[in-house]
Design an enzyme around this catalytic site. Structure first.
Site, PDB file in Angstrom:
ATOM      1  N   CYS A 259      21.436 -14.140  -0.872  1.00  0.00           N
ATOM      2  CA  CYS A 259      22.682 -14.284  -0.134  1.00  0.00           C
ATOM      3  C   CYS A 259      22.367 -14.444   1.345  1.00  0.00           C
ATOM      4  CB  CYS A 259      23.486 -13.021  -0.393  1.00  0.00           C
ATOM      5  SG  CYS A 259      25.170 -13.121   0.062  1.00  0.00           S
TER       6      CYS A 259
ATOM      7  N   GLY B   2       1.011 -12.572   7.226  1.00  0.00           N
ATOM      8  CA  GLY B   2       0.966 -13.980   6.855  1.00  0.00           C
ATOM      9  C   GLY B   2       1.758 -14.837   7.836  1.00  0.00           C
ATOM     10  N   THR B   3       2.882 -14.326   8.285  1.00  0.00           N
ATOM     11  CA  THR B   3       3.729 -15.086   9.215  1.00  0.00           C
ATOM     12  C   THR B   3       2.973 -15.383  10.506  1.00  0.00           C
ATOM     13  OG1 THR B   3       5.684 -14.027   8.279  1.00  0.00           O
ATOM     14  CG2 THR B   3       5.947 -15.043  10.446  1.00  0.00           C
TER      15      THR B   3
HETATM   16  N1  PLP Z   1       4.014 -17.264   3.075  1.00  0.00           N
HETATM   17  C1  PLP Z   1       4.383 -17.021   1.807  1.00  0.00           C
HETATM   18  C2  PLP Z   1       4.193 -18.074   0.770  1.00  0.00           C
HETATM   19  C3  PLP Z   1       4.938 -15.794   1.479  1.00  0.00           C
HETATM   20  O1  PLP Z   1       5.318 -15.553   0.212  1.00  0.00           O
HETATM   21  C4  PLP Z   1       5.094 -14.816   2.489  1.00  0.00           C
HETATM   22  C5  PLP Z   1       5.737 -13.517   2.187  1.00  0.00           C
HETATM   23  O2  PLP Z   1       6.622 -13.425   1.373  1.00  0.00           O
HETATM   24  C6  PLP Z   1       4.672 -15.121   3.790  1.00  0.00           C
HETATM   25  C7  PLP Z   1       4.129 -16.359   4.041  1.00  0.00           C
HETATM   26  C8  PLP Z   1       4.802 -14.153   4.914  1.00  0.00           C
HETATM   27  O3  PLP Z   1       3.840 -13.131   4.825  1.00  0.00           O
HETATM   28  P1  PLP Z   1       4.060 -11.772   5.625  1.00  0.00           P
HETATM   29  O4  PLP Z   1       5.129 -11.031   4.904  1.00  0.00           O
HETATM   30  O5  PLP Z   1       2.744 -11.081   5.583  1.00  0.00           O
HETATM   31  O6  PLP Z   1       4.453 -12.146   7.017  1.00  0.00           O
END
Ligand code: PLP
Length: 393
Positions: A324, A71-72
């Protein structure tokens, strides 16, 4: 000890069906999908099927799906792409409650000279749409707003926000990592230009994601290399994970009803019973415009970390809203943006369910948590010393 896993917004278990679909691609089907020979070519056809399965979940076409590593990466690619194809525009609109995958990138872009507007939210975590509209200017290159918040589950009116940006010729990206599979998403019926999702939030493995890019929209790749993904994302495909994600998307579509029925009922029971049994507790975030699987509850005058540690002794897994981070016990940026009172924000716990949770597990938490909070409060000088709180019990 049995694990009661209520931390599905952090990550989910890989569905057994997903694992089964993946296994051959770690074994005998190890070909490279870019190869000319049949051995590789058969993998390419399976990737195409997975692309279609993913597209079907969000009402897209397979050509609009780009596989990424997470996702990142999808978030970073989308925002940087919109800026690259709009070199004359220097303004970014986002919100104060985005995931770090968007927020930290926007902070970096501000250091690089872009102007970033972080829209505030109200006490329920909702956006002020008038303020949003006022910030869409001729200089705005891209809007990035999350579909659903990972900490509170609050859902933003993304279809409306996307239409407003689209009318003004502004790129609209949404981080739908927490929303996909939990709320219906149909790209045919909205004006979103780019959408991010992540496999490990919907019972596929970690390290696989998707960036949806609407057909005809200009795009600038982030990862430059080979010809993979029609030159939109270089790098040999993560074949097993892509196939797993395709299967997970197919399953998510089939389980959406259960997510919004049985899972929502379990979440509501957990919330209702904890609020009834534990004084000075409250839900953070709008309770209607919210994901069906998430509840973020504050227990006043206790530390979230202490609650987590004591729940851990019973095998109960959840998350605290006062992570934290960087050594300072700061409440989460989401709760701070919502103006959650300090004594509440510190004792916040996010419970996030999945279709694998059972009523017995929820009953177990309802039984175990109230005495934990009572024990912690009896150790807390704030709780013991506050007559006002005692009087309200
Ligand atoms: N965006 C949201 C809303 C998320 O909750 C997360 C992960 O926690 C991410 C992006 C990032 O996804 P990834 O862990 O696949 O990089």
């Amino acid at each position: 000890m049995k694990t009661v896993y209520l931390d599905n917004n952090a990550t989910t278990r890989v569905a057994p069906e997903v694992l089964e679909a993946m296994l051959p691609y770690f074994g005998e089907l190890y070909g490279n999908p870019s190869s000319m020979h049949f051995f590789g070519g058969q993998i390419s056809r399976r990737l195409q099927e997975a692309r279609q399965q993913a597209a079907d979940l969000i009402g897209a076409t397979s050509g609009e799906i780009i596989f990424t590593s997470c996702g990142t990466e999808s978030d970073n690619t989308a925002i940087r792409s919109a800026l690259a194809v709009n070199p004359g525009k220097r303004h970014i609109v986002t919100s104060r409650v985005e995931h770090p995958a968007v927020r930290a990138l926007c902070a970096q872009l501000a250091r690089e000279g872009f102007r970033v507007t972080e829209l505030p939210v109200d006490g329920d975590g909702l956006l002020d749409m008038d303020q949003y509209e006022k910030n869409l200017t001729a200089d705005t290159a891209v809007v990035s707003l999350m579909w659903a918040n990972n900490e509170t589950g609050v859902v933003f009116p993304i279809e409306k926000a996307a239409a407003m940006a689209d009318e003004r010729g502004i790129f609209f990206h949404t981080d739908a990592v927490q929303a996909v599979g939990k709320v219906p998403i149909n790209m045919e019926k909205n004006a979103v230009h780019m959408l991010s999702l992540s496999g490990h939030k919907l019972h596929a493995p970690k390290g696989i994601g998707i960036l949806y890019v609407r057909r005809g929209k200009r795009f600038s790749p982030f990862m430059i290399g080979g010809h993979q993904e029609k030159e939109r994302r270089g790098g040999t495909e993560n074949t097993a994970s892509i196939i797993g994600l395709g299967k997970a998307c197919e399953m998510a579509a089939a389980k959406m009803e259960e997510e919004n029925g049985r899972v929502r009922q379990l979440r509501d029971k957990l919330e209702r019973e904890l609020l009834a049994r534990i004084p000075n507790s409250r839900v953070n975030g709008d309770r209607l415009q919210r994901l069906p699987n998430t509840t973020n509850i504050s227990f006043e005058f206790v530390e979230g970390e202490s609650i987590l540690l004591m729940m851990d002794e019973f095998g109960i897994c959840a998350s605290s809203g006062s992570a934290c981070t960087s050594g300072s016990l700061q409440p989460s940026h989401v709760l701070r943006a919502m103006g959650t009172p300090y004594t509440m924000a510190h004792g916040s716990i996010r419970f996030s369910l999945s279709v694998y949770n059972t009523e017995r597990e929820i009953d177990f938490v309802i039984e175990k948590l109230p005495p934990i909070i009572e024990k912690l409060r009896n150790m807390s000088p704030f709780w013991r010393g506050d007559d006002r709180v005692r009087a309200s019990q």
